[in-house]
Design a protein around this motif. Structure first.
Motif, short mmCIF file in Angstrom:
data_model
loop_
_atom_site.label_atom_id
_atom_site.label_comp_id
_atom_site.label_asym_id
_atom_site.label_seq_id
_atom_site.Cartn_x
_atom_site.Cartn_y
_atom_site.Cartn_z
N ARG A 90 33.77 78.43 23.38
CA ARG A 90 33.21 79.59 22.69
C ARG A 90 32.62 80.59 23.67
NH1 ARG A 90 28.79 77.99 18.40
NH2 ARG A 90 27.45 78.06 20.26
N GLY A 91 32.22 80.12 24.85
CA GLY A 91 31.77 81.03 25.89
C GLY A 91 30.32 80.93 26.27
N ASP A 92 29.47 80.39 25.40
CA ASP A 92 28.04 80.34 25.71
C ASP A 92 27.55 78.95 26.08
OD1 ASP A 92 28.49 79.39 23.17
OD2 ASP A 92 26.63 80.19 22.33
N GLY A 93 28.43 77.96 26.06
CA GLY A 93 28.03 76.60 26.41
C GLY A 93 27.63 76.45 27.86
N LEU A 94 28.40 77.09 28.75
CA LEU A 94 28.10 77.01 30.18
C LEU A 94 26.77 77.67 30.49
CD1 LEU A 94 29.06 76.21 33.02
CD2 LEU A 94 30.23 78.40 33.16
N ALA A 95 26.49 78.79 29.85
CA ALA A 95 25.22 79.49 30.07
C ALA A 95 24.04 78.64 29.58
CB ALA A 95 25.23 80.84 29.35
N PHE A 96 24.21 77.97 28.43
CA PHE A 96 23.15 77.12 27.90
C PHE A 96 22.86 75.98 28.86
CE2 PHE A 96 21.57 73.54 25.42
CZ PHE A 96 20.58 74.12 24.65
N ALA A 97 23.91 75.33 29.36
CA ALA A 97 23.73 74.22 30.30
C ALA A 97 23.09 74.70 31.60
CB ALA A 97 25.08 73.56 30.58
N SER A 98 23.52 75.85 32.09
CA SER A 98 22.96 76.39 33.34
C SER A 98 21.49 76.73 33.19
CB SER A 98 23.74 77.64 33.76
OG SER A 98 25.10 77.34 33.99
N THR A 99 21.07 77.11 31.99
CA THR A 99 19.68 77.50 31.75
C THR A 99 18.76 76.29 31.59
OG1 THR A 99 20.39 79.53 30.65
CG2 THR A 99 18.15 78.78 30.21
N TRP A 100 19.24 75.24 30.93
CA TRP A 100 18.35 74.14 30.53
C TRP A 100 18.57 72.84 31.28
CZ3 TRP A 100 14.25 75.51 27.98
CH2 TRP A 100 14.29 76.64 27.16
N SER A 101 19.70 72.65 31.91
CA SER A 101 19.98 71.37 32.56
C SER A 101 19.52 71.39 34.03
CB SER A 101 21.48 71.04 32.50
OG SER A 101 21.77 69.90 33.29
N LYS A 102 18.60 70.49 34.37
CA LYS A 102 18.17 70.38 35.76
C LYS A 102 19.29 69.81 36.63
CE LYS A 102 13.28 69.71 34.62
NZ LYS A 102 12.12 68.78 34.69
N ILE A 103 20.08 68.92 36.06
CA ILE A 103 21.21 68.35 36.80
C ILE A 103 22.21 69.45 37.14
CG2 ILE A 103 23.13 66.73 36.71
CD1 ILE A 103 20.39 65.41 36.88
N MET A 104 22.49 70.31 36.18
CA MET A 104 23.41 71.41 36.40
C MET A 104 22.89 72.35 37.48
SD MET A 104 26.25 72.86 35.52
CE MET A 104 27.08 74.43 35.30
N GLN A 105 21.62 72.67 37.42
CA GLN A 105 21.03 73.58 38.40
C GLN A 105 21.07 73.00 39.80
OE1 GLN A 105 17.17 74.14 36.66
NE2 GLN A 105 17.97 75.32 34.93
N SER A 106 20.81 71.70 39.93
CA SER A 106 20.85 71.08 41.25
C SER A 106 22.27 71.04 41.79
CB SER A 106 20.27 69.66 41.19
OG SER A 106 21.09 68.80 40.42
N ARG A 107 23.26 70.84 40.89
CA ARG A 107 24.65 70.83 41.33
C ARG A 107 25.07 72.19 41.88
NH1 ARG A 107 27.54 65.79 40.58
NH2 ARG A 107 29.46 67.00 40.47
N VAL A 108 24.63 73.24 41.22
CA VAL A 108 24.97 74.59 41.68
C VAL A 108 24.43 74.81 43.08
CG1 VAL A 108 24.58 77.04 41.30
CG2 VAL A 108 25.14 75.56 39.36
N MET A 109 23.19 74.39 43.31
CA MET A 109 22.59 74.56 44.64
C MET A 109 23.32 73.71 45.68
SD MET A 109 18.48 74.91 44.01
CE MET A 109 18.33 73.39 43.06
N GLU A 110 23.68 72.48 45.31
CA GLU A 110 24.41 71.60 46.23
C GLU A 110 25.74 72.23 46.63
OE1 GLU A 110 24.92 67.75 44.48
OE2 GLU A 110 22.88 67.75 43.72
N MET A 111 26.49 72.70 45.65
CA MET A 111 27.80 73.28 45.91
C MET A 111 27.69 74.55 46.75
SD MET A 111 30.42 71.63 44.67
CE MET A 111 30.80 70.34 43.50
N ASP A 112 26.74 75.41 46.39
CA ASP A 112 26.58 76.66 47.14
C ASP A 112 26.25 76.39 48.59
OD1 ASP A 112 27.12 78.08 44.88
OD2 ASP A 112 25.04 78.59 44.42
N PHE A 113 25.45 75.35 48.85
CA PHE A 113 25.08 75.02 50.22
C PHE A 113 26.24 74.39 50.97
CE2 PHE A 113 23.50 71.95 53.35
CZ PHE A 113 22.76 72.78 54.16
N ASP A 114 26.92 73.44 50.33
CA ASP A 114 28.01 72.72 51.00
C ASP A 114 29.21 73.60 51.32
OD1 ASP A 114 26.55 70.40 50.96
OD2 ASP A 114 27.50 69.61 49.15
N LEU A 115 29.46 74.60 50.48
CA LEU A 115 30.67 75.42 50.64
C LEU A 115 30.38 76.81 51.17
CD1 LEU A 115 32.48 74.41 47.32
CD2 LEU A 115 32.76 73.42 49.59
N GLN A 116 29.20 77.01 51.71
CA GLN A 116 28.87 78.33 52.23
C GLN A 116 29.59 78.59 53.56
OE1 GLN A 116 24.69 78.58 53.16
NE2 GLN A 116 24.69 76.69 54.32
#
Length: 232
Positions: A90-116
């Motif tokens: 539907r399009g808003d599920g990813l935004a909801f997870a990114s806003t409320w999930s601590k696991i999701m937020q930590s993964r984003v930081m991990e990926m951004d650091f590892d692939l920079q």
């Protein structure tokens, strides 16, 4: 990663002492300490030199992310998992997870650091695909757990925590604190690159399915989903 078989045993203190030292001080690990320094430096160089290039150059690394799906279905059931798929589409599920999930937020930081620092267009394209696949699967597991919790009558905060718990159990983590000892060791980790997702799936099969409320049902969901994916 937490070795739940250690709970209440004399080995627990030793295990967690090693964990704290490796995470807090960067201790190399018990096996790495026995390896001569020239060999350990060579191992670290190989890991740093070829690790990022291999994962970005191999499309199977992207496809491998999808195989955490059977664990999510086994943990939350097909209804919650299917609803989570529609929520993401539907399009808003990813935004909801990114806003409320601590696991999701930590993964984003991990990926951004590892692939920079990737300069090549091919590397950047593969990195984008890898990140997109990872975030979709983590979001799906979080949303599935959240939906299941809501269906059980839990309030918003409790449902968010339940979603994060499912995401943590079903998705591999790259944080040293969450890894098994063999993946944290500076030497053995060089030979186990790209096996963390597979290890997470087997860890779920060994611990979470037998300890679930309905082990046989969870096992049937896991096997059925895996067979269905393999058939596709």
């Amino acid at each position: 990663y937490l070795d739940r078989s250690l709970a209440g045993t004399p080995q627990a203190y030793k295990y967690f002492s090693h964990l704290v030292r490796q995470v807090a001080t960067g201790e190399a690990g018990p096996i790495a300490k026995m390896i001569p320094q020239p060999i350990l430096r060579a191992s670290n160089w190989i890991k740093g030199r070829f690790g990022k290039g291999t994962i970005l150059g191999n499309l199977s690394s992207v496809l491998q992310q999808v195989y955490t799906l059977p664990a999510t279905v086994a943990a939350t059931g097909p209804n919650a998992s299917t609803t989570a798929v529609f929520w993401l589409s539907r399009g808003d599920g990813l935004a909801f997870a990114s806003t409320w999930s601590k696991i999701m937020q930590s993964r984003v930081m991990e990926m951004d650091f590892d692939l920079q620092g990737l300069a090549g267009k091919w590397d950047q394209a593969m990195a984008a695909m890898f990140q997109a696949a990872d975030r979709q699967m983590v979001s799906h597991s979080f949303l599935s757990g959240y939906i299941q919790a809501v269906s059980e009558g839990k309030d918003f905060r409790a449902a968010i925590e339940a979603g994060d718990l499912i995401a943590q159990r079903t998705q591999s983590s790259f944080l040293k604190a969450d890894m098994a000892p063999v993946f944290r060791d500076a030497f053995t980790s060089s030979f186990l690159q790209f096996q963390n997702t597979i290890n997470g799936v087997f860890n779920f099969m060994k611990f979470d399915i037998p300890q679930s409320k309905h082990p046989l049902r969870a096992a049937a969901y896991f096997v059925g989903t895996f067979v269905g994916m393999a058939a596709i």
